[in-house]
Write a protein that holds these residues in place. Structure first.
Motif, mmCIF file in Angstrom:
data_model
loop_
_atom_site.group_PDB
_atom_site.id
_atom_site.type_symbol
_atom_site.label_atom_id
_atom_site.label_comp_id
_atom_site.label_asym_id
_atom_site.label_seq_id
_atom_site.Cartn_x
_atom_site.Cartn_y
_atom_site.Cartn_z
ATOM 1 N N LYS A 103 0.852 -1.182 0.000
ATOM 2 C CA LYS A 103 0.000 0.000 0.000
ATOM 3 C C LYS A 103 0.895 1.241 0.000
ATOM 4 O O LYS A 103 1.751 1.375 0.871
ATOM 5 N N GLU A 104 0.703 2.125 -0.964
ATOM 6 C CA GLU A 104 1.477 3.361 -1.004
ATOM 7 C C GLU A 104 0.766 4.425 -0.176
ATOM 8 O O GLU A 104 -0.421 4.684 -0.369
ATOM 9 N N VAL A 105 1.503 5.015 0.754
ATOM 10 C CA VAL A 105 0.916 6.022 1.643
ATOM 11 C C VAL A 105 1.879 7.187 1.792
ATOM 12 O O VAL A 105 3.083 7.059 1.570
ATOM 13 N N THR A 106 1.338 8.324 2.186
ATOM 14 C CA THR A 106 2.185 9.477 2.500
ATOM 15 C C THR A 106 2.750 9.305 3.907
ATOM 16 O O THR A 106 2.293 8.455 4.678
ATOM 17 N N THR A 107 3.713 10.161 4.236
ATOM 18 C CA THR A 107 4.299 10.103 5.576
ATOM 19 C C THR A 107 3.237 10.346 6.642
ATOM 20 O O THR A 107 3.177 9.633 7.652
ATOM 21 N N ASP A 108 2.390 11.339 6.430
ATOM 22 C CA ASP A 108 1.338 11.657 7.405
ATOM 23 C C ASP A 108 0.376 10.493 7.571
ATOM 24 O O ASP A 108 -0.046 10.181 8.691
ATOM 25 N N GLU A 109 0.024 9.850 6.455
ATOM 26 C CA GLU A 109 -0.886 8.705 6.530
ATOM 27 C C GLU A 109 -0.238 7.553 7.301
ATOM 28 O O GLU A 109 -0.896 6.874 8.100
ATOM 29 N N PHE A 110 1.067 7.344 7.065
ATOM 30 C CA PHE A 110 1.777 6.263 7.762
ATOM 31 C C PHE A 110 1.829 6.531 9.262
ATOM 32 O O PHE A 110 1.594 5.626 10.072
ATOM 33 N N VAL A 111 2.137 7.769 9.630
ATOM 34 C CA VAL A 111 2.196 8.129 11.049
ATOM 35 C C VAL A 111 0.833 7.892 11.704
ATOM 36 O O VAL A 111 0.752 7.381 12.831
ATOM 37 N N LYS A 112 -0.227 8.233 11.000
ATOM 38 C CA LYS A 112 -1.576 8.043 11.540
ATOM 39 C C LYS A 112 -1.873 6.548 11.719
ATOM 40 O O LYS A 112 -2.458 6.129 12.721
ATOM 41 N N ILE A 113 -1.422 5.736 10.758
ATOM 42 C CA ILE A 113 -1.665 4.288 10.820
ATOM 43 C C ILE A 113 -0.973 3.674 12.027
ATOM 44 O O ILE A 113 -1.568 2.907 12.789
ATOM 45 N N ILE A 114 0.297 4.020 12.227
ATOM 46 C CA ILE A 114 1.060 3.378 13.309
ATOM 47 C C ILE A 114 0.702 3.923 14.684
ATOM 48 O O ILE A 114 1.002 3.298 15.702
ATOM 49 N N SER A 115 0.111 5.126 14.725
ATOM 50 C CA SER A 115 -0.224 5.716 16.015
ATOM 51 C C SER A 115 -1.665 5.440 16.446
ATOM 52 O O SER A 115 -2.048 5.746 17.568
#
Length: 449
Positions: A433-445
């Motif tokens: 899944k390609e995500v932006t940095t902000d999206e990734f941070v939201k996913i892991i948090s």
């Protein structure tokens, strides 16, 4: 000696050890003879103290030590020889174990509760797809990184008057309500900060256009709105002094002129690359950022795979036994209520340890990290090839680093992470899944349900 085992519940058992005098008496007598050989008492030559006196002085303690040692060794050998995979440690059964009278008893009975690890099967083919995030680096992130590098490698100037992005150096002097120095007040001789780091714009304006030698009265706690930063700036932790007004006397102004974007600068940042244009340089920065972010994505992938395996395998545990073991092994540092509240986290750790053991057994060296692996990692810091021991000074330094438990565990953990990343990326099907940095941070948090 007689050892028996009976089931006391699902995944728990009671081990009974019956100890007779012949099981321990020989070692007790040996120990007492050794005491006699070393004993020095008035009126007796060395080694000639009557055994009766030695037994009276040391007999009970020696007997207790030897009985406990014999029981401990017997229990460990029994578990090992019978290949019983226990969870936690055996615990004395308080209901069946009677109070021992070492003055009278010659035969002893000990009872231990044990928690038994369940038999599990781990089939990675059944796990299915697990999300694997490919992080897309934005143009804004590249630009921010570029400007940061230009500033770090830029030139310093010392202008007469300050601007918003300048750093001011000077000293703090505690002030009263009228802005005058407080007699015997707090003084921080050396301090510096960037004017734009001040949260209140009204305070920022007080510094802009000020020259060397100027004084600005303000309240750092209100201006920065960051207690940790203010503590560091003022070099004090006293609450009253932290909240006080201060005079800041400007002694120097530092302005960084960003480095120019040219081939010389590109070569300074990336000596091994042949970068000719600004576009080449930006693309190289993008690669660096993507590589850095991907390390975090790989770790998240491992975490998600572990969660998927735990959900699929979900080993059963002897929960009540483990709660009791956690309580007793903590020796009063945690209450039963606290352990109950945190038990889900403990149970997850126990379950993963069981699964990990199975994976290691099935994969041989793929998931093993040895002490030599850690040593070789340290050798790489000194640019020494693996296994090369021809540099005694480096080996001595490596020995010192390995003796530091915290440093050893840090490197061991890094290597273990690398093993799991490589292993799971090969064995587990990835749902990319390609995500932006902000999206990734939201996913892991975001906490998992």
């Amino acid at each position: 000696m007689n050892i028996t085992q009976e089931e006391s519940g699902k995944l728990t058992a009671l081990v009974h050890i019956n100890l007779k005098e012949e099981d321990y008496i020989e070692n007790v007598n040996k120990q007492l003879k050794e005491y006699r050989r070393k004993a020095q008492m008035p009126g007796f030559r060395p080694g000639m103290v009557p055994m009766g006196m030695i037994k009276k002085m040391y007999g009970k303690a020696v007997l207790a030590d030897e009985v406990n040692k014999t029981v401990s060794d017997a229990l460990n050998n029994y578990l090992y020889e019978n290949k019983i995979n226990v969870l936690g440690n055996p615990l004395p059964n308080p209901e069946k174990t009677k109070t021992i009278d070492f003055d009278k008893d010659k035969e002893f009975d000990f009872f231990f509760d044990i928690g038994i690890a369940p038999d599990i099967e781990v089939n990675l083919d059944e796990i299915g797809k697990v999300p694997y995030y490919k992080i897309k680096v934005s143009d804004e992130e590249v630009e921010n990184a570029l400007e940061d590098i230009r500033k770090r490698l830029g030139k310093e100037e010392h202008p007469e008057k300050a601007e918003l992005d300048d750093t001011v150096k000077g000293k703090f002097i505690q002030a009263d309500e009228e802005g005058n120095p407080v007699e015997n007040g707090h003084v921080k001789e050396e301090a510096s900060f960037v004017i734009s780091d001040i949260a209140l714009k009204t305070i920022q304006k007080k510094f802009v256009s000020k020259a060397k030698g100027a004084q600005v009265v303000f309240n750092p706690a209100k201006a920065f709105k960051n207690d940790d930063k203010v503590k560091e700036l003022l070099g004090v932790s006293d609450e009253e002094k932290l909240k006080a007004d201060y005079i800041f006397e400007i002694e120097d102004i530092i302005r960084t002129i960003p480095a120019e974007l040219n081939e010389e600068f590109f070569k300074q940042v990336y000596p091994s690359d042949d970068l000719k244009t600004e576009e080449d340089f930006r693309n190289r920065i993008r690669e660096d950022l993507a590589s850095h972010y991907q390390m975090d994505a790989d770790k998240q992938f491992v975490s998600d795979v572990i969660d998927a395996i735990l959900e699929k395998v979900n080993p059963e545990l002897p929960d009540e036994f483990l709660k009791r073991w956690l309580y007793e092994s903590n020796e009063g540092k945690a209450t039963k209520e606290q352990i109950d509240g945190q038990y889900d986290s403990y149970a997850k750790t126990f379950k993963w340890q069981l699964i990990e053991q199975k994976l290691i057994e099935a994969t041989g060296d793929a998931l093993k990290v040895t002490r030599e692996d850690v040593r070789n990692k340290l050798r790489s810091y000194f640019q020494i090839p693996e296994g090369d021991t021809t540099n005694p000074q480096a080996e001595q330094l490596i020995d010192q680093l390995l003796s530091n438990e915290q440093e050893y565990n840090r490197i061991f953990g890094e290597l273990m992470d690398q093993r799991y990343i490589a292993f799971f990326k090969e064995k587990i099907e990835k749902d990319e899944k390609e995500v932006t940095t902000d999206e990734f941070v939201k996913i892991i948090s975001t906490p998992k349900a």
